[in-house]
Every structure is written in structure tokens, then in C-alpha cells.
Design a protein around this motif. Structure first.
Motif, PDB file in Angstrom:
ATOM      1  N   ILE A 239       1.633 -13.307 -13.187  1.00  0.00           N
ATOM      2  CA  ILE A 239       2.311 -12.452 -12.214  1.00  0.00           C
ATOM      3  C   ILE A 239       2.229 -10.996 -12.651  1.00  0.00           C
ATOM      4  O   ILE A 239       2.084 -10.090 -11.813  1.00  0.00           O
ATOM      5  N   SER A 240       2.302 -10.733 -13.945  1.00  0.00           N
ATOM      6  CA  SER A 240       2.129  -9.367 -14.425  1.00  0.00           C
ATOM      7  C   SER A 240       0.729  -8.854 -14.126  1.00  0.00           C
ATOM      8  O   SER A 240       0.538  -7.676 -13.808  1.00  0.00           O
ATOM      9  N   VAL A 241      -0.260  -9.741 -14.228  1.00  0.00           N
ATOM     10  CA  VAL A 241      -1.641  -9.358 -13.904  1.00  0.00           C
ATOM     11  C   VAL A 241      -1.733  -8.910 -12.452  1.00  0.00           C
ATOM     12  O   VAL A 241      -2.330  -7.867 -12.141  1.00  0.00           O
ATOM     13  N   LEU A 242      -1.138  -9.682 -11.548  1.00  0.00           N
ATOM     14  CA  LEU A 242      -1.175  -9.326 -10.129  1.00  0.00           C
ATOM     15  C   LEU A 242      -0.315  -8.101  -9.835  1.00  0.00           C
ATOM     16  O   LEU A 242      -0.697  -7.244  -9.035  1.00  0.00           O
ATOM     17  N   LEU A 243       0.825  -8.010 -10.473  1.00  0.00           N
ATOM     18  CA  LEU A 243       1.738  -6.903 -10.215  1.00  0.00           C
ATOM     19  C   LEU A 243       1.096  -5.571 -10.588  1.00  0.00           C
ATOM     20  O   LEU A 243       1.106  -4.612  -9.801  1.00  0.00           O
ATOM     21  N   ALA A 244       0.507  -5.499 -11.775  1.00  0.00           N
ATOM     22  CA  ALA A 244      -0.110  -4.249 -12.223  1.00  0.00           C
ATOM     23  C   ALA A 244      -1.474  -4.036 -11.595  1.00  0.00           C
ATOM     24  O   ALA A 244      -1.829  -2.920 -11.217  1.00  0.00           O
ATOM     25  N   GLY A 245      -2.251  -5.111 -11.471  1.00  0.00           N
ATOM     26  CA  GLY A 245      -3.621  -4.973 -11.014  1.00  0.00           C
ATOM     27  C   GLY A 245      -3.772  -4.767  -9.529  1.00  0.00           C
ATOM     28  O   GLY A 245      -4.705  -4.085  -9.084  1.00  0.00           O
ATOM     29  N   VAL A 246      -2.849  -5.336  -8.734  1.00  0.00           N
ATOM     30  CA  VAL A 246      -3.025  -5.328  -7.273  1.00  0.00           C
ATOM     31  C   VAL A 246      -1.825  -4.731  -6.553  1.00  0.00           C
ATOM     32  O   VAL A 246      -1.971  -3.835  -5.712  1.00  0.00           O
ATOM     33  N   LEU A 247      -0.617  -5.216  -6.854  1.00  0.00           N
ATOM     34  CA  LEU A 247       0.549  -4.833  -6.052  1.00  0.00           C
ATOM     35  C   LEU A 247       0.841  -3.345  -6.115  1.00  0.00           C
ATOM     36  O   LEU A 247       1.258  -2.745  -5.116  1.00  0.00           O
ATOM     37  N   LEU A 248       0.646  -2.717  -7.268  1.00  0.00           N
ATOM     38  CA  LEU A 248       0.880  -1.279  -7.359  1.00  0.00           C
ATOM     39  C   LEU A 248      -0.085  -0.508  -6.480  1.00  0.00           C
ATOM     40  O   LEU A 248       0.218   0.605  -6.026  1.00  0.00           O
ATOM     41  N   LYS A 249      -1.261  -1.100  -6.225  1.00  0.00           N
ATOM     42  CA  LYS A 249      -2.266  -0.400  -5.418  1.00  0.00           C
ATOM     43  C   LYS A 249      -1.867  -0.315  -3.951  1.00  0.00           C
ATOM     44  O   LYS A 249      -2.412   0.516  -3.209  1.00  0.00           O
ATOM     45  N   LEU A 250      -0.921  -1.140  -3.520  1.00  0.00           N
ATOM     46  CA  LEU A 250      -0.397  -0.981  -2.168  1.00  0.00           C
ATOM     47  C   LEU A 250       0.286   0.376  -2.016  1.00  0.00           C
ATOM     48  O   LEU A 250       0.218   1.004  -0.950  1.00  0.00           O
ATOM     49  N   GLY A 251       0.932   0.828  -3.076  1.00  0.00           N
ATOM     50  CA  GLY A 251       1.570   2.133  -3.033  1.00  0.00           C
ATOM     51  C   GLY A 251       0.564   3.266  -2.987  1.00  0.00           C
ATOM     52  O   GLY A 251       0.680   4.199  -2.180  1.00  0.00           O
ATOM     53  N   THR A 252      -0.430   3.216  -3.856  1.00  0.00           N
ATOM     54  CA  THR A 252      -1.445   4.275  -3.872  1.00  0.00           C
ATOM     55  C   THR A 252      -2.247   4.275  -2.571  1.00  0.00           C
ATOM     56  O   THR A 252      -2.556   5.340  -2.016  1.00  0.00           O
ATOM     57  N   TYR A 253      -2.587   3.093  -2.085  1.00  0.00           N
ATOM     58  CA  TYR A 253      -3.321   2.984  -0.829  1.00  0.00           C
ATOM     59  C   TYR A 253      -2.492   3.543   0.329  1.00  0.00           C
ATOM     60  O   TYR A 253      -3.009   4.265   1.190  1.00  0.00           O
ATOM     61  N   GLY A 254      -1.207   3.237   0.356  1.00  0.00           N
ATOM     62  CA  GLY A 254      -0.348   3.718   1.429  1.00  0.00           C
ATOM     63  C   GLY A 254      -0.221   5.226   1.439  1.00  0.00           C
ATOM     64  O   GLY A 254      -0.223   5.855   2.511  1.00  0.00           O
ATOM     65  N   ILE A 255      -0.119   5.838   0.261  1.00  0.00           N
ATOM     66  CA  ILE A 255      -0.021   7.291   0.196  1.00  0.00           C
ATOM     67  C   ILE A 255      -1.290   7.949   0.722  1.00  0.00           C
ATOM     68  O   ILE A 255      -1.252   8.940   1.454  1.00  0.00           O
ATOM     69  N   LEU A 256      -2.445   7.384   0.360  1.00  0.00           N
ATOM     70  CA  LEU A 256      -3.710   7.956   0.827  1.00  0.00           C
ATOM     71  C   LEU A 256      -3.923   7.716   2.311  1.00  0.00           C
ATOM     72  O   LEU A 256      -4.250   8.643   3.069  1.00  0.00           O
ATOM     73  N   ARG A 257      -3.728   6.482   2.746  1.00  0.00           N
ATOM     74  CA  ARG A 257      -4.058   6.111   4.119  1.00  0.00           C
ATOM     75  C   ARG A 257      -3.076   6.697   5.130  1.00  0.00           C
ATOM     76  O   ARG A 257      -3.479   7.172   6.192  1.00  0.00           O
ATOM     77  N   PHE A 258      -1.796   6.663   4.817  1.00  0.00           N
ATOM     78  CA  PHE A 258      -0.798   7.045   5.806  1.00  0.00           C
ATOM     79  C   PHE A 258      -0.142   8.391   5.526  1.00  0.00           C
ATOM     80  O   PHE A 258       0.461   8.977   6.422  1.00  0.00           O
ATOM     81  N   GLY A 259      -0.233   8.868   4.289  1.00  0.00           N
ATOM     82  CA  GLY A 259       0.316  10.171   3.980  1.00  0.00           C
ATOM     83  C   GLY A 259      -0.704  11.275   4.139  1.00  0.00           C
ATOM     84  O   GLY A 259      -0.603  12.129   5.019  1.00  0.00           O
ATOM     85  N   MET A 260      -1.713  11.244   3.323  1.00  0.00           N
ATOM     86  CA  MET A 260      -2.707  12.309   3.321  1.00  0.00           C
ATOM     87  C   MET A 260      -3.544  12.323   4.596  1.00  0.00           C
ATOM     88  O   MET A 260      -3.821  13.384   5.167  1.00  0.00           O
ATOM     89  N   TYR A 261      -3.967  11.149   5.078  1.00  0.00           N
ATOM     90  CA  TYR A 261      -4.833  11.082   6.252  1.00  0.00           C
ATOM     91  C   TYR A 261      -4.129  11.492   7.534  1.00  0.00           C
ATOM     92  O   TYR A 261      -4.675  12.239   8.337  1.00  0.00           O
ATOM     93  N   LEU A 262      -2.912  10.989   7.721  1.00  0.00           N
ATOM     94  CA  LEU A 262      -2.233  11.176   8.998  1.00  0.00           C
ATOM     95  C   LEU A 262      -1.449  12.475   9.085  1.00  0.00           C
ATOM     96  O   LEU A 262      -1.185  12.963  10.186  1.00  0.00           O
ATOM     97  N   LEU A 263      -1.052  13.030   7.952  1.00  0.00           N
ATOM     98  CA  LEU A 263      -0.216  14.238   7.953  1.00  0.00           C
ATOM     99  C   LEU A 263      -0.834  15.309   7.052  1.00  0.00           C
ATOM    100  O   LEU A 263      -0.241  15.721   6.043  1.00  0.00           O
ATOM    101  N   PRO A 264      -2.027  15.781   7.392  1.00  0.00           N
ATOM    102  CA  PRO A 264      -2.737  16.711   6.503  1.00  0.00           C
ATOM    103  C   PRO A 264      -2.047  18.058   6.347  1.00  0.00           C
ATOM    104  O   PRO A 264      -2.086  18.642   5.262  1.00  0.00           O
ATOM    105  N   ASP A 265      -1.428  18.574   7.403  1.00  0.00           N
ATOM    106  CA  ASP A 265      -0.761  19.871   7.295  1.00  0.00           C
ATOM    107  C   ASP A 265       0.418  19.805   6.329  1.00  0.00           C
ATOM    108  O   ASP A 265       0.598  20.694   5.485  1.00  0.00           O
ATOM    109  N   ALA A 266       1.220  18.761   6.457  1.00  0.00           N
ATOM    110  CA  ALA A 266       2.353  18.591   5.546  1.00  0.00           C
ATOM    111  C   ALA A 266       1.857  18.327   4.128  1.00  0.00           C
ATOM    112  O   ALA A 266       2.469  18.788   3.157  1.00  0.00           O
TER     113      ALA A 266
END
Length: 497
Positions: A239-266
């Protein structure tokens, strides 16, 4: 083609968990492994057919679902999500393979692992905001149960803390998505239908702050990180392997996909603050790692530090820095998975992870020489030693970010030195010196325990020597979705027609 990656593990979970026929633990493990193997091979098939020159989403699927909510089943894949899908399939298979063959309540355990896999895949593929939220929440339940049932002594506390933090994250994600759709006047939750340029800057900043806090919890970033060390320490090794290797990437992916892409001015407005936030996470995470006595908690705090590099590259928002963030996601996934696997083997054989107890594990006769050698490779990769994927990822991030945030980049580079410090402490205390009396006569480490770690170590070296085998999947996407704007770049992205 993409739906197979979602529904195959779901089918496996239902088959294992609800089959009316008696299923032995061995059969449950075999079914789970088969589903993971097929999923991994299917991601390779997708990669082989992936058009490297295409900037739009590929293999898109669209099925009308709930018209009243504006919710549709819309999925697709691009150069940002493809490497993460392959990483998820690989590490889920390794987690299933590394699980204890005699684990209790095996049917529930393997069903939850497959359900977790399906939720992560669905989140990476979603091209609909509400669909992403549903998958984002889906992975919460199985991971909570996997920690709460099969964790350590304080598993209840760690699982509850994880649940509370992630629930807050989900609430903020939903609120931000609802705000995006409402303020943009979009007819549905489809990402392609959003026209965020019509949203005022103040509203964009408010929405972006919600997205940053939500996914900052998931990454996690300081001071939103406190759930992670507890969850890692109490979770089992797979579970630690999945938590560090994959689950944390949902956060980084979300920031890139929905933060930077959709709200570039902000994003442009907040980018300097994000770079400072990255520095704080890097230096604080590394400082905490130095102070740890538990090997697993040390690796957990190293993840907090390395997530700061991703935020730094995202804040710079250049084509090269975004390429570096994707490389860093994959790099951290492989390296952290390797380190947690090796720490798990040490704990299983030596009965302790305390650096004051174990010593001399590199002893060739009575210690764990191969595990120690792989640990040397893992910590070198994490510290950014040339010839390994960690160096390539960090070098690209620093090279690109220095042009935009020179001071913040230099401060983050100090984190690489601190990484070497705390991992040298780990190696010198646990693996060098005379074998301590507490860990003499260690049980034998079988090749079945070594194979997953060796596979990860080989990949770390291969991608470090030939990074283009990884970069080429993402380079076109990162080059075409950025339009230059001084000093930060704005974002444009072509979605499904």
C-alpha cells in the motif's frame, strides 16, 4: 480501448469479492495478478499506437450519461496522462505481487486493490470534471480500508486522518469545479466546453486557490502533508508503494490539468507564490527527513520534499519545466516504490526499521547484501546522481525553472544536497558497520522478494541513461499546449472535438 483499463479491474474486483464459488487466497491473488498483467500489457498496446505528433486527446470515448447534471462518460488520453497510466499499471501489479500470500481476508484485500486501480485510471482518463470527481472519490474508500484493516498498530488513527484530509480535498475539488462551470456558463462539465477566459481575475484566483489547496492535500505540500507520514508508517508495504508511487500523482496531475491549464491568468498571478511554496515544501520535507529514526518515515518525508520540485516546475510554466514535472512524477513513482519495497523487506527480515537498532545489513555473509546494494542505487537515484532517472527529472526542472525563478530554484537545489544527507545517514546507520546483535541470523531473502525491486532498479537506470524513451511520449504535448507570455507562459490545450 480506454474503457478496458477501467472495467477490467472492476470486473476482477467483483469476481473476487462476490463470486458465489469458493475462492482460495491463491486464486484471489492469481485473478488480481492476471488483471494487473493484462492492464499493463494493454497500456503498452496503447503506447504503441499513440501518435507522438498528435496534440489532441487520443482514443477518445463519449457516452451520454445524466443529461440533467450535464454529466457524460467522456475519456481520453494524451502525453500527460499516458506515462502515469503505465506507471499505475506497473506499480499496481508490483503491489499485488509483493503482497503476503497468506494475507487475511484475501478476497476483500485483492478486490480493494483492483477497485483502487480502477479509480486511479478513471481519474487520469476523465475529460469531464464531474466524472473526474467521481473517480477521485472512488479511490478514497478502498485506500482507507486497506490502511485501516491491514495496517500497523496505529492504523485506525492513520486511516481516519487520511480519510478526513482526503474528504476535505474532495469537497474543495467539487466546489471549485462547480464554480468553474457556473462562472464560465458552460452547458456541461466537459472540459472542452469551459471558456474560463470570460471569468474575472479575482474569481479565477479564488477558484485556483481552492484547486491548489485540494490537490495540495493530495500531493501533499507543506503544511497540508501531516497525514502522509502517518499513513505510510502504518500502511503495509504494497500500500505504501501505491500511495507514494501513484496516489500522490493524482494531486500533481490535478494541479496541472485543472489549475494551470484551465486558469492560466490566475496561475500567472500566483506563480511567484507557488515557487516560494515549493521551496518551503522542499526544505521542510528534507529537514524533517534528516531528523527521523524510522526508515519508512524518512522515505515518506522525502516524498514531501520531492513533490516541491514538481510544484516549482509547474510554477515556472514553460514547455521544458512542464516536461520536467512529468518526468519528476514518473521518477518519484519508480524511486519511492523501490525504496518502500526495500524498507519493507528490511522490516520483514530484521523485525525493525529503527536506525538505532539495525546496523551492518550489507554484511555479505549474514546480512542483506543485495537488498543493501539496491538501496544504495535507490538513494543515489533519489539524490539526483547522474546516470539515473532522478537526475534527468531534477535537472530538467531546475534548468527550466531557473530562467523564471532563479532564487527559488537555487533554494530548491539545496534540497538535493539535503536528500544526500538524510539518505547517507540511513545507509551509514542501517547498512554499514558491524552487524548489530539485534539483527543477527536474518532469514533468507528469496528471489520472489527481490524481483520487483530489481525490475524497478533496472527501469530507473534505463530511463536515466536513455531518457528519450520516456520524454518522447510527453514532449509534443508540453510543447504545443504552452503559449509564451512573459515571464510566465499561458496555457492552451486542444481537447476532444
Amino acid at each position: 480501448m480506454l474503457s478496458i483499463l477501467i472495467f477490467l479491474p472492476l470486473f476482477g474486483a467483483v469476481l473476487i469479492g462476490f463470486s458465489p464459488f469458493g475462492i482460495t487466497p491463491k486464486t484471489s491473488r492469481t485473478v488480481a495478478l492476471s488483471c494487473c498483467a493484462i492492464s499493463f500489457l494493454w497500456t503498452l498496446v496503447l503506447a504503441s499506437q499513440f501518435n507522438l505528433n498528435e496534440v489532441n486527446q487520443q482514443f477518445g470515448e463519449f457516452i451520454p450519461w445524466i443529461d440533467a447534471l450535464g454529466l457524460n462518460y467522456q475519456i481520453g488520453i494524451d502525453g500527460l496522462s499516458l506515462p502515469l497510466l503505465i506507471l499505475n499499471a506497473l506499480l499496481t501489479g508490483i503491489a499485488v505481487y509483493s503482497s503476503d500470500k497468506s494475507i487475511s481476508r484475501s478476497r476483500l484485500y485483492y478486490s480493494l486493490l483492483l477497485l483502487l486501480n480502477a479509480g486511479v485510471v478513471g481519474a487520469f482518463l476523465s475529460q469531464d470534471l464531474l466524472l473526474f470527481f467521481l473517480f477521485y472519490e472512488l479511490e478514497l474508500i478502498p485506500l482507507y480500508l486497506l490502511i485501516a484493516i491491514w495496517g500497523g498498530e496505529r492504523r485506525g488513527y492513520a486511516a481516519t486522518k487520511f480519510l478526513i484530509y482526503t474528504a476535505v480535498s474532495g469537497i474543495l475539488v467539487l466546489a471549485s469545479f462547480l464554480g468553474l462551470v457556473w462562472l464560465s456558463g458552460a452547458p456541461s462539465f466537459a472540459i472542452e466546453s469551459l471558456e474560463t477566459s470570460s471569468i474575472g481575475l479575482s474569481s479565477q484566483i479564488l477558484l485556483l486557490l481552492g484547486i491548489l489547496i485540494a490537490f495540495g492535500i493530495k500531493m501533499p505540500l507543506v503544511p497540508l502533508h501531516t497525514w502522509l507520514p502517518d499513513a505510510h508508517v502504518e500502511a503495509s508495504t504494497p500500500i505504501s508503494v501505491l500511495l507514494a508511487g501513484v496516489l500522490l500523482k493524482l494531486g500533481t496531475y490535478g494541479i496541472l490539468r485543472f489549475g494551470m491549464y484551465l486558469l492560466p491568468d490566475a496561475w500567472t498571478y500566483l506563480a511567484p507564490g507557488l515557487a516560494i511554496w515549493a521551496v518551503v515544501s522542499v526544505l521542510y520535507g528534507a529537514s524533517c527527513a534528516i531528523a527521523q529514526k524510522d526508515m519508512k518515515k524518512m522515505v515518506a518525508y522525502s516524498s514531501v520534499a520531492h513533490m516541491g520540485y514538481i510544484l516549482l516546475g509547474a510554477a515556472a510554466a514553460t514547455p521544458l519545466s512542464i516536461l520536467g514535472t512529468v518526468m519528476q512524477m514518473v521518477s518519484h513513482g519508480l524511486i519511492s516504490a523501490l525504496l518502500f519495497l526495500l524498507v519493507g523487506i528490511v522490516y520483514k527480515k530484521a523485525g525493525s526499521r529503527n536506525l538505532d537498532v539495525i546496523q551492518g545489513l550489507l554484511n555479505p555473509e549474514r546480512g542483506l547484501p543485495l537488498i543493501g546494494s539496491l538501496m544504495v542505487l535507490g538513494v543515489m537515484a533519489s539524490a539526483g546522481i547522474p546516470g539515473m532517472i532522478g537526475f534527468i527529472a531534477e535537472f530538467i526542472v531546475f534548468r527550466a525553472s531557473f530562467e523564471v525563478f532563479p532564487v527559488q530554484t537555487l533554494l530548491c537545489m539545496i534540497g538535493t544536497g539535503l536528500t544526500a544527507v538524510y539518505f547517507l545517514i540511513l545507509m551509514s546507520k542501517a547498512f554499514f558497520g558491524r552487524l548489530s546483535e539485534q539483527v543477527t541470523n536474518l532469514p533468507r531473502v528469496y528471489w520472489s522478494d527481490r524481483i520487483p525491486a530489481i525490475v524497478l532498479a533496472v527501469l530507473i537506470v534505463i530511463f536515466g541513461i536513455q531518457p528519450n524513451w520516456l520524454v518522447r511520449w510527453t514532449e509534443t504535448t508540453t510543447n504545443t499546449m504552452m503559449s509564451v507570455q512573459n515571464p510566465i507562459v499561458k496555457v492552451s490545450f486542444n481537447f476532444l472535438p
